[in-house]
Design a protein around this motif. Structure first.
Motif, PDB file in Angstrom:
ATOM      1  N   LEU A  36      -1.669  -1.811  14.459  1.00  0.00           N
ATOM      2  CA  LEU A  36      -1.325  -2.783  13.416  1.00  0.00           C
ATOM      3  C   LEU A  36       0.072  -2.479  12.870  1.00  0.00           C
ATOM      4  CD1 LEU A  36      -2.288  -5.148  11.712  1.00  0.00           C
ATOM      5  CD2 LEU A  36      -3.310  -3.534  10.119  1.00  0.00           C
ATOM      6  N   GLU A  37       0.348  -1.203  12.655  1.00  0.00           N
ATOM      7  CA  GLU A  37       1.674  -0.847  12.157  1.00  0.00           C
ATOM      8  C   GLU A  37       2.724  -0.933  13.254  1.00  0.00           C
ATOM      9  OE1 GLU A  37       2.680  -0.841   9.048  1.00  0.00           O
ATOM     10  OE2 GLU A  37       0.584  -1.403   8.764  1.00  0.00           O
ATOM     11  N   ALA A  38       2.318  -0.781  14.494  1.00  0.00           N
ATOM     12  CA  ALA A  38       3.279  -0.961  15.594  1.00  0.00           C
ATOM     13  C   ALA A  38       3.774  -2.399  15.589  1.00  0.00           C
ATOM     14  CB  ALA A  38       2.625  -0.620  16.930  1.00  0.00           C
ATOM     15  N   MET A  44      -4.710   1.538  25.990  1.00  0.00           N
ATOM     16  CA  MET A  44      -3.387   0.998  26.294  1.00  0.00           C
ATOM     17  C   MET A  44      -3.320  -0.474  25.913  1.00  0.00           C
ATOM     18  SD  MET A  44      -3.267   0.314  30.418  1.00  0.00           S
ATOM     19  CE  MET A  44      -1.945  -0.872  30.496  1.00  0.00           C
ATOM     20  N   THR A  71     -10.641  -8.898   8.563  1.00  0.00           N
ATOM     21  CA  THR A  71      -9.887  -7.753   9.057  1.00  0.00           C
ATOM     22  C   THR A  71      -8.774  -8.254   9.971  1.00  0.00           C
ATOM     23  OG1 THR A  71     -11.290  -7.541  11.001  1.00  0.00           O
ATOM     24  CG2 THR A  71     -11.927  -6.272   9.060  1.00  0.00           C
ATOM     25  N   ASN A  72      -7.889  -7.351  10.344  1.00  0.00           N
ATOM     26  CA  ASN A  72      -6.852  -7.696  11.310  1.00  0.00           C
ATOM     27  C   ASN A  72      -7.284  -7.370  12.738  1.00  0.00           C
ATOM     28  OD1 ASN A  72      -5.330  -6.894   8.628  1.00  0.00           O
ATOM     29  ND2 ASN A  72      -4.042  -8.323   9.738  1.00  0.00           N
ATOM     30  N   PHE A  73      -8.576  -7.202  12.938  1.00  0.00           N
ATOM     31  CA  PHE A  73      -9.077  -6.801  14.255  1.00  0.00           C
ATOM     32  C   PHE A  73     -10.151  -7.790  14.704  1.00  0.00           C
ATOM     33  CE2 PHE A  73      -9.202  -3.026  11.286  1.00  0.00           C
ATOM     34  CZ  PHE A  73      -7.846  -2.759  11.369  1.00  0.00           C
ATOM     35  N   GLU A 114     -12.889  -8.425  18.043  1.00  0.00           N
ATOM     36  CA  GLU A 114     -13.379  -8.081  19.382  1.00  0.00           C
ATOM     37  C   GLU A 114     -12.997  -9.216  20.318  1.00  0.00           C
ATOM     38  OE1 GLU A 114     -17.533  -7.084  19.476  1.00  0.00           O
ATOM     39  OE2 GLU A 114     -17.310  -5.819  17.717  1.00  0.00           O
ATOM     40  N   THR A 166     -11.258   1.532  22.311  1.00  0.00           N
ATOM     41  CA  THR A 166     -11.208   2.856  21.701  1.00  0.00           C
ATOM     42  C   THR A 166      -9.839   3.153  21.068  1.00  0.00           C
ATOM     43  OG1 THR A 166     -10.631   3.712  23.852  1.00  0.00           O
ATOM     44  CG2 THR A 166     -12.935   3.904  23.199  1.00  0.00           C
ATOM     45  N   ASP A 167      -8.908   2.246  21.208  1.00  0.00           N
ATOM     46  CA  ASP A 167      -7.566   2.515  20.673  1.00  0.00           C
ATOM     47  C   ASP A 167      -7.551   2.470  19.148  1.00  0.00           C
ATOM     48  OD1 ASP A 167      -6.250   3.087  23.000  1.00  0.00           O
ATOM     49  OD2 ASP A 167      -5.796   1.005  23.458  1.00  0.00           O
ATOM     50  N   ASN A 168      -6.528   3.082  18.589  1.00  0.00           N
ATOM     51  CA  ASN A 168      -6.420   3.221  17.140  1.00  0.00           C
ATOM     52  C   ASN A 168      -5.920   1.922  16.491  1.00  0.00           C
ATOM     53  OD1 ASN A 168      -5.364   3.865  14.518  1.00  0.00           O
ATOM     54  ND2 ASN A 168      -5.488   6.027  15.087  1.00  0.00           N
ATOM     55  N   ASN A 169      -6.805   1.276  15.755  1.00  0.00           N
ATOM     56  CA  ASN A 169      -6.483  -0.036  15.175  1.00  0.00           C
ATOM     57  C   ASN A 169      -5.256   0.003  14.281  1.00  0.00           C
ATOM     58  OD1 ASN A 169      -9.197  -0.056  16.085  1.00  0.00           O
ATOM     59  ND2 ASN A 169      -9.575  -1.889  14.888  1.00  0.00           N
ATOM     60  N   LEU A 170      -5.255   0.931  13.336  1.00  0.00           N
ATOM     61  CA  LEU A 170      -4.176   0.932  12.348  1.00  0.00           C
ATOM     62  C   LEU A 170      -2.840   1.289  12.989  1.00  0.00           C
ATOM     63  CD1 LEU A 170      -5.968   2.529   9.271  1.00  0.00           C
ATOM     64  CD2 LEU A 170      -5.386   0.131   9.616  1.00  0.00           C
ATOM     65  N   ALA A 171      -2.871   2.169  13.976  1.00  0.00           N
ATOM     66  CA  ALA A 171      -1.615   2.549  14.628  1.00  0.00           C
ATOM     67  C   ALA A 171      -0.994   1.315  15.291  1.00  0.00           C
ATOM     68  CB  ALA A 171      -1.860   3.649  15.660  1.00  0.00           C
TER      69      ALA A 171
END
Lengths: 978, 142
Positions: free
Chosen positions: B81-83, B1, B47-49, B51, B74-79
């Motif tokens: 990022l596009e959000a 979340m 990267t766009n991520f 820690e 554990t969340d989806n990085n790309l999802a």
């Protein structure tokens, strides 16, 4: 000022914001704010009632001031007043102020709740959403109490607008997270699950987050969501890129919803229904196929959205870990990404592959990418990408590629970022140990590690190399030679000096034949580092020197000279001074024989889990190192330490007198005095832990960690104690022969019951009659245990010919027990494989001429070798299902023998040795536990579920483990306990 | 979340802070500063991520503004990022070529946009058409 030009805002607010922006200094800003605060305060206090617009404007200004970082201590009431306005813009500012500023335990909550209640009942979808958003944002317990009942109704009502449903679903999720006890889904469950079928994709998108959370907590009740999710996913995946209109994002149909659907499926094992499973596999294949199709757009948004789904699909494939075909395809896809020009994709591919590496189906496929990963480690610009590459190398390492991977990691260490060096060092040390085939390679690797990154080599790492060298005589000569060479370097890391001092002190003799490393040269080399070292290292070196005197008598004058010098014998550090004095004295008065005995080579260390692994696990936080990795590490690492002599026996339990493994220590006669408490190891320190077996360490000694001779020191009169007990060791006679021919009595009828008393506890009174009391203290770690038996003579008369015998090998106790006295016996236990029968303990003695002959069961049960395993609900049920063969399960339904008190039950289950897992079983009344039974031969993972039925006063106990005999035995043992 | 959403400019001024878990005010300030420190040092090759404590930050830079979403590891990085991008496109449409000042002067409206698209730390609505329609409808109310 664009906002003003748009002409729809509050002019006064825009002017105020402009003023603040124009302030040249912080002081000017504060001045302007204070002026505004005074103005607003006077408006709020004024006699004239403010109109809604003004109230809204001032509340909004206050909010702005708060967001600038200033405290606001008024205006709350005005904000609450705005809630009851029937104008949207006023209501919105009121709710916003409350969401941002009112903390959840404010006294205003009651008033706020009242306004929310009105809005929820208003049937105006805009107002309802505002109210729901406020609840979702604040999420306090009071709100949960007031609305947890109402919101599910709104969520599933037929006439609720779609946007309200979306808000209601997520609002409920928030309340469920803050107050799960207040959100009772019961009757709504099925209707909520069916929201997955809702026509409106937005409703599905919102509701699925709620369903996922609820499924994690109550998988059984929500399991119907699986087939609905699969069919929804299938419809999205197979739709053309424009079918879903509003929900198509850069030619990708509903990417976020797809991800959420795939995430929901990860709460469950693969669908059992063949048709559903087939459909799902088809979806996953389609997603993998699409990754190979040419992109429909060059925009990064397109590929990101597509790959978001792909990575989520791969997560699901890994979660199932049952479709070799899909796993290998996933791996190939990730392999392509490893070379992609987008850093994001390379990063994610490395991360995702790390989990693939642990699947037996894809481990080999992952390994084929080793060169690319090594290249990433060397060339990636972003440290976080290099970190992932290092993680992946660690995960893909096995015996076949260990040398290459360790070499690459070592060379990377030389330039690695400081932030990740310590972790890298631990990983190299673990891999080197785990996959060592020849130990000279292992020694080389660790010494290189110290050379390259000495500052990051923690104590665990160098303790471990010493343990391994001590335990393996085939590597000792090589280690001595290598460490001698390493010490030649003009600048040596202090950790190298520590290892060098220890190893040469023990095994310097193995290289002393070479004139280039003669005893004196060795000593001079070590001593040349002495002055640059810290106190603990110097203390260690002093101990090495005294060992030298024993190994090489010709060095005695030189070393005594050093010890005698003022800088040692009058050193201001108490520890160093004490060592110098004691070692000097010891070397001058003790005979060669005594010296040889005292300073004998260290006995092998007992086999145990590598503490390095434990440290890495701690560093990575709970859950980062999976249980399987840990088990794997132990299994493989265990081979390293197998070299020590070990008492074995036909029976699964090997018991020996405690003195056997460390004869030199026992010479000091400290063992019998060792209180159980002192044997508790201090966390993380292997050596201390080993020494504690040999008796208490003098509290004054501040450097026990490095002090491998510390057990010598507490003896204030060393020459006395040295001689006391040694004879008893040699002339003690086997018990049975001294006793005559009486056979051991059969076990007492109550021996089983006595045994059962100790299943969930380790200390207590095992047996008592009019003459004798037997107390037990015991402790267990891994597959090893130590038991102290205390035999108390309750009478005033001597017991003579007192002997004890185990049906496994044992050594005798003192044959006389004085009246009122107590003798102690220590038994070291090693669990070789799982077992059912406890060892028998036979005690015989003469009391006033009459022979007493008692046989008891030694309270050693298989559960003593439990190591608790924490796991999340999802993992638990996954493992539970994996252990579904009929013989793996043992179940008993039995009547409660004691009151069904939750706390007592918990204490017992903890005493059993397993981890008691909270929030795993959907029914809070039930208990579930997990643990691994450690035996020398293997490890047996066990899961336990205890379901009390308070009404019937019955329990149902279910055990599942990978070994049928273990499940059965544990079930038998436990059924007696409740 | 989602744990929080932050919009910051390069100087570290916060243009939006939306919290989905309880932090006290001092902690919020600390988080804001930490996020700024870890995000602004990164360049386009990164990267766009990132820690971040026990979470991770997914971020994207638009002109001088950093849009950061803190999510579970554990969340989806790309999802996510596009959000972010989806959210930015909505802002752009709603404010007609959005710029930093729009977010300053209309901060109270930005919260409305956020609540339409994200709620309780989850994605609520992803259709730009639907969100904009709703926002225009709200705009017309008084």
């Amino acid at each position: 000022m664009p906002a003003v030009s748009k002409g729809d805002g509050m002019r006064g607010l825009a002017v105020f914001i402009s003023d603040i922006r124009n302030c040249k200094s912080k002081e000017a800003e504060i001045k302007r704010i204070n002026k505004e605060l005074a103005n607003i305060r006077s408006k709020f206090k004024g006699d004239k009632a403010l109109d809604g617009y003004s109230k809204k404007k001032y509340v909004c200004k206050l909010l702005f001031i708060f967001l600038l970082g200033h405290d606001i201590d008024f205006g709350h009431m005005e904000a609450v007043n705005l809630l009851s306005s029937n104008k949207y813009t006023e209501k919105q500012i009121g709710y916003l102020f409350i969401s941002v500023l009112v903390n959840s335990n404010s006294e205003l909550i009651r008033l706020i709740n009242n306004a929310i209640k009105n809005d929820l009942a208003s049937r105006n979808p805009t107002f309802m959403c505002l109210a729901l958003h406020c609840i979702a944002n604040v999420g306090s317990r009071e709100m949960a109490e007031a609305f947890a009942g109402e919101i599910p109704r709104i969520l599933v009502a037929g006439d609720t607008m779609d946007s309200v449903k979306q808000s209601a679903a997520l609002c409920l999720l928030r309340l469920y997270k803050t107050s799960p006890d207040l959100v009772l889904m019961g009757e709504w469950t099925s209707r909520v699950v069916h929201l997955l079928n809702d026509q409106h994709m937005g409703v599905v998108t919102a509701a699925i987050s709620l369903i996922t959370c609820l499924s994690q907590k109550n998988p059984d009740e929500f399991k119907t969501c699986v087939s609905l999710a699969v069919s929804r996913l299938s419809r999205i995946v197979s739709s053309a890129s424009t079918d879903l209109q509003d929900y198509t994002y850069y030619f990708v149909p509903a990417p976020w919803l797809s991800c959420k659907l795939l995430r929901l499926l990860q709460c469950y094992p693969p669908p059992e229904d063949g048709a559903v499973k087939g459909r799902l596999v088809e979806c996953l294949e389609t997603i993998l196929n699409k990754a190979q199709e040419p992109p429909k757009s060059k925009k990064v948004q397109h590929s990101n959205a597509k790959n978001a789904i792909l990575f989520e699909a791969i997560s699901l494939i890994i979660h199932y870990d049952s479709e070799p075909n899909l796993l290998v395809r996933a791996c190939n896809q990730l392999g392509q990404f490893l070379q992609h020009r987008e850093t994001n994709l390379r990063y994610l591919a490395l991360e995702s592959m790390c989990t693939l590496a642990s699947s037996e189906f894809s481990h080999e496929a992952v390994k084929t990418h080793i060169e690319t990963v090594i290249n990433a480690l060397k060339t990636e610009r972003d440290v976080s990408v290099r970190q992932r590459a290092a993680d992946l190398l660690y995960a893909m390492c096995d015996r076949s590629n260990a040398k290459q991977i360790v070499a690459e990691m070592l060379s990377y260490l030389e330039t690695a970022d400081y932030s990740i060096r310590e972790e890298m060092v631990l990983k190299v040390a673990i891999l080197a140990e785990k996959y060592a085939v020849d130990y000279s390679w292992y020694v080389d690797t660790i010494l290189n590690l110290i050379r390259i990154a000495g500052d990051y080599v923690s104590e665990e790492v160098w303790y471990r190399v010493i343990q391994i060298v001590i335990n393996r005589d085939d590597v000792q000569g090589y280690a001595a030679k290598t460490v001698f060479e390493a010490l030649q370097a003009p600048a040596c890391h202090e950790n190298m000096v520590k290892v060098g001092g220890y190893i040469l002190g023990e095994f310097g003799n193995l290289i002393a034949g070479d004139p280039r490393s003669s005893p004196l040269i060795q000593f001079n080399l070590l001593h040349s580092k002495f002055h640059l070292c810290s106190v603990p290292t110097r203390a260690l070196l002093l101990s090495a020197y005294i060992k030298f005197i024993n190994l090489f008598p010709e060095t005695k004058p030189t070393i005594q000279e050093v010890l005698r010098s003022d800088s040692q014998i009058r050193n201001s550090d108490v520890e160093l001074q004490q060592r110098a004095v004691e070692y000097l004295k010891l070397s001058s008065i003790a005979s060669t024989d005594v010296l040889a005995t005292v300073l004998e080579e260290m006995p092998p260390f007992p086999e145990r889990e590598s503490s390095i692994l434990a440290k890495l696990k701690k560093k990575k936080g709970p859950g980062a190192v999976s249980v399987s990795e840990l088990e794997d590490g132990k299994r493989e690492g265990g081979e390293l330490n197998g070299g020590g002599e070990r008492v074995t026996d036909a029976s699964a339990i090997a018991a020996s007198n405690a003195s056997t493994p460390s004869p030199s220590a026992d010479l000091l006669g400290l063992r019998s005095a060792a209180p159980v408490g002192s044997a508790a190891p201090s966390a993380g320190s292997l050596l201390v832990d080993v020494f504690s077996e040999a008796g208490p360490v003098a509290p004054s000694s501040g450097v026990t960690d490095d002090n491998f001779l510390s057990d010598l020191e507490p003896a204030t009169e060393p020459s006395d104690t040295l001689l006391v007990e040694a004879p008893t060791e040699s002339d003690s006679t086997p018990s049975s022969s001294s006793l005559g021919s009486e056979d051991p009595a059969p076990p007492l009828p109550e021996s089983d019951e006595l045994l059962n008393k100790f299943v969930c506890k380790n200390n207590g009174v095992l047996f008592e009659n009019q003459l004798l009391q037997i107390g037990i203290k015991s402790e267990y770690r891994q597959n090893l245990g130590r038991m102290y038996l205390f035999y108390g003579n309750k009478t005033s008369v001597q017991f003579v010919s007192f002997t004890t015998a185990l049906n496994v090998q044992t050594k005798p106790v003192e044959p006389l027990v004085e009246g009122g006295a107590q003798v102690q016996q220590v038994i070291n236990i090693e669990c070789l494989s799982d077992f059912i029968e406890a060892p028998l303990l036979n005690i015989k003695f003469r009391y006033g001429g009459a022979l007493q002959n008692i046989t008891l069961k030694l309270p050693v049960t298989i559960n003593k070798f439990f190591q608790p395993t924490e796991m999340a609900s999802q993992d638990f049920f996954q493992r539970w299902k994996q252990l579904s063969l009929p013989q793996q399960e043992a179940q008993k339904i039995f009547k409660a023998n004691n009151a069904m008190d939750t706390e007592v039950l918990k204490a017992k289950l903890l005493g059993l040795g397993t981890a008691l897992l909270e929030n795993v079983d959907p029914n809070p009344e039930n208990f579930v536990c997990a643990g691994v039974i450690q035996t020398k031969a293997q490890q047996v993972g066990c899961l336990l579920r205890l379901e009390p039925n308070a009404q019937a006063q019955m329990y149902r106990l279910t055990l599942r483990s990978s070994k049928d005999t273990v499940s059965k035995r544990l079930c038998e043992l436990l059924a007696q306990q409740f | 979340m989602i744990r929080f959403i932050l919009i910051q400019n390069r100087a570290g001024k916060t243009r939006l802070a939306k919290w989905y878990m309880q932090f006290d005010d001092d902690e919020k300030q600390k988080l804001i500063e930490e996020v700024h420190a870890v995000v602004t040092v990164r360049d386009a090759k990164h990267t766009n991520f990132v820690e971040f404590r026990s979470f991770k930050i997914i971020y994207r830079r638009y002109a001088g503004l950093y849009f950061c979403i803190c999510v579970d590891v554990t969340d989806n990085n790309l999802a996510y990022l596009e959000a972010i991008h989806n959210f930015v496109e909505v802002l752009n449409e709603y404010f007609h070529n959005v710029c930093e000042l729009d977010l300053v002067f209309n901060f109270y409206k930005v919260y409305t946009v956020v609540d339409e698209m994200f709620l309780a730390g989850e994605i609520r609505e992803t259709s730009q058409t639907k969100v904009l329609k709703q926002l225009l409808m709200l705009q017309s109310l008084d």
